[in-house]
Design a protein around this motif. Structure first.
Motif, PDB file in Angstrom:
ATOM      1  N   VAL A   1      -1.884  -1.824  -3.873  1.00 25.27           N
ATOM      2  CA  VAL A   1      -1.307  -2.320  -5.125  1.00 25.27           C
ATOM      3  C   VAL A   1      -0.742  -3.716  -4.889  1.00 25.27           C
ATOM      4  O   VAL A   1      -0.601  -4.169  -3.742  1.00 25.27           O
ATOM      5  CB  VAL A   1      -0.177  -1.382  -5.632  1.00 25.27           C
TER       6      VAL A   1
ATOM      7  N   ARG B   1       0.826  -1.206   0.000  1.00 23.10           N
ATOM      8  CA  ARG B   1       0.000   0.000   0.000  1.00 23.10           C
ATOM      9  C   ARG B   1       0.858   1.254   0.000  1.00 23.10           C
ATOM     10  O   ARG B   1       1.991   1.265   0.491  1.00 23.10           O
ATOM     11  CB  ARG B   1      -0.935   0.010   1.192  1.00 23.10           C
TER      12      ARG B   1
ATOM     13  N   LEU C   1      -3.050   9.806  -8.320  1.00 23.91           N
ATOM     14  CA  LEU C   1      -2.310   9.990  -7.073  1.00 23.91           C
ATOM     15  C   LEU C   1      -1.570  11.314  -7.068  1.00 23.91           C
ATOM     16  O   LEU C   1      -1.587  12.054  -6.069  1.00 23.91           O
ATOM     17  CB  LEU C   1      -1.331   8.829  -6.888  1.00 23.91           C
TER      18      LEU C   1
ATOM     19  N   ASN D   1       0.492   1.971 -14.372  1.00 22.07           N
ATOM     20  CA  ASN D   1      -0.917   2.343 -14.512  1.00 22.07           C
ATOM     21  C   ASN D   1      -0.956   3.871 -14.588  1.00 22.07           C
ATOM     22  O   ASN D   1      -0.955   4.558 -13.567  1.00 22.07           O
ATOM     23  CB  ASN D   1      -1.706   1.818 -13.316  1.00 22.07           C
TER      24      ASN D   1
ATOM     25  N   ALA E   1      -3.936   5.707 -12.728  1.00 20.70           N
ATOM     26  CA  ALA E   1      -3.841   5.684 -11.264  1.00 20.70           C
ATOM     27  C   ALA E   1      -2.689   6.561 -10.779  1.00 20.70           C
ATOM     28  O   ALA E   1      -2.812   7.247  -9.754  1.00 20.70           O
ATOM     29  CB  ALA E   1      -3.650   4.251 -10.782  1.00 20.70           C
ATOM     30  N   THR E   2      -1.572   6.536 -11.502  1.00 18.15           N
ATOM     31  CA  THR E   2      -0.431   7.369 -11.116  1.00 18.15           C
ATOM     32  C   THR E   2      -0.775   8.843 -11.226  1.00 18.15           C
ATOM     33  O   THR E   2      -0.474   9.645 -10.329  1.00 18.15           O
ATOM     34  CB  THR E   2       0.789   7.042 -11.997  1.00 18.15           C
TER      35      THR E   2
ATOM     36  N   PHE F   1      -3.735   3.596  -0.967  1.00 15.63           N
ATOM     37  CA  PHE F   1      -3.737   3.053  -2.319  1.00 15.63           C
ATOM     38  C   PHE F   1      -3.163   1.641  -2.224  1.00 15.63           C
ATOM     39  O   PHE F   1      -1.996   1.470  -1.852  1.00 15.63           O
ATOM     40  CB  PHE F   1      -2.869   3.900  -3.254  1.00 15.63           C
TER      41      PHE F   1
ATOM     42  N   CYS G   1      -5.160  -0.952  -9.038  1.00 13.33           N
ATOM     43  CA  CYS G   1      -5.024  -0.234  -7.769  1.00 13.33           C
ATOM     44  C   CYS G   1      -6.409  -0.052  -7.148  1.00 13.33           C
ATOM     45  O   CYS G   1      -7.394   0.166  -7.859  1.00 13.33           O
ATOM     46  CB  CYS G   1      -4.375   1.121  -8.029  1.00 13.33           C
TER      47      CYS G   1
ATOM     48  N   ILE H   1       2.474   3.927  -9.800  1.00 11.51           N
ATOM     49  CA  ILE H   1       1.618   2.768  -9.569  1.00 11.51           C
ATOM     50  C   ILE H   1       1.684   1.839 -10.771  1.00 11.51           C
ATOM     51  O   ILE H   1       1.503   2.261 -11.914  1.00 11.51           O
ATOM     52  CB  ILE H   1       0.177   3.209  -9.300  1.00 11.51           C
ATOM     53  N   HIS H   2       1.939   0.577 -10.511  1.00 11.90           N
ATOM     54  CA  HIS H   2       1.984  -0.443 -11.552  1.00 11.90           C
ATOM     55  C   HIS H   2       0.804  -1.387 -11.364  1.00 11.90           C
ATOM     56  O   HIS H   2       0.516  -1.831 -10.247  1.00 11.90           O
ATOM     57  CB  HIS H   2       3.282  -1.247 -11.470  1.00 11.90           C
TER      58      HIS H   2
END
Length: 205
Positions: free
Chosen positions: A88, A77, A106, A99, A102-103, A86, A145, A141-142
């Motif tokens: 992941v 997280r 954030l 992603n 999502a990135t 978040f 999420c 973020i990969h």
């Protein structure tokens, strides 16, 4: 939050905000339908590589639902705020592409915390400012999420009202931007705007 090569995330936003509550004249927001979970569940925001949605997790045992939705038995997280998490995959950095949606989401949250557009503590604002001042340390973020609030022992909990209000306002802004873009394209090519609803916008970054 467009994603290169991905389905139109704005269409998902449109669907998510059809019945979303708006801010009152006094600046207070009402409870949004997307954050209202059934009994025994909590609402979470899902930012997959295909788009955005509202999902439900078990209130008492959310870990299994989180692992299933992010596709990784090990979970990790990112905690940009005291009461926002978040979730992941623990192996997603090595096994999944970035992603982008999502990135970007954030980073937008961090910007709004820093700039005072999200109710946060001084410590949270300083944390956001430090991350944004040093781009090399910004989280990426990969893979899929999930976003939740914080429950007991840092488990997944309900999303706090500050996040609900901020998110709903952000969605409304994005939907308005989409409508304005469609109107501008319609005027330019001389086609009624309602015939352009199926357009897909892709990032060329």
């Amino acid at each position: 939050m467009p994603e290169s090569g991905q389905p139109d995330i704005i269409d998902r936003i449109d669907a998510l905000t059809d019945d979303a509550a708006t801010w009152s004249a006094g600046g207070e927001h009402t409870h949004t339908w997307w954050a209202t979970a059934t009994e025994g569940a909590i609402a979470a925001v899902e930012l997959s590589t295909a788009g955005l949605g509202s999902v439900e997790l078990s209130e008492t045992e959310p870990d299994g639902d989180i692992a299933r939705r992010i596709g990784d038995p090990g979970v990790d997280r990112i905690s940009p705020l005291y009461r926002v998490q978040f979730w992941v995959g623990g192996n997603s950095m090595a096994t999944c592409p970035v992603n982008t949606g999502a990135t970007t989401f954030l980073h937008r949250l961090l910007i709004d915390v820093r700039d005072g557009d999200y109710v946060a503590s001084d410590a949270e604002r300083e944390h956001a400012r430090t991350l944004l001042d040093t781009p090399d340390t910004l989280p990426m973020i990969h893979g899929p999420c999930l976003i939740t609030g914080v429950g007991e022992d840092s488990s997944a909990g309900p999303l706090e009202e500050n996040f609900q209000g901020w998110f709903t306002t952000l969605l409304d802004q994005l939907v308005q931007m989409r409508h304005e873009l469609l109107d501008a394209i319609a005027r330019e090519i001389g086609v009624p705007a309602d015939r352009l609803g199926g357009l897909v916008f892709l990032s060329l970054d």
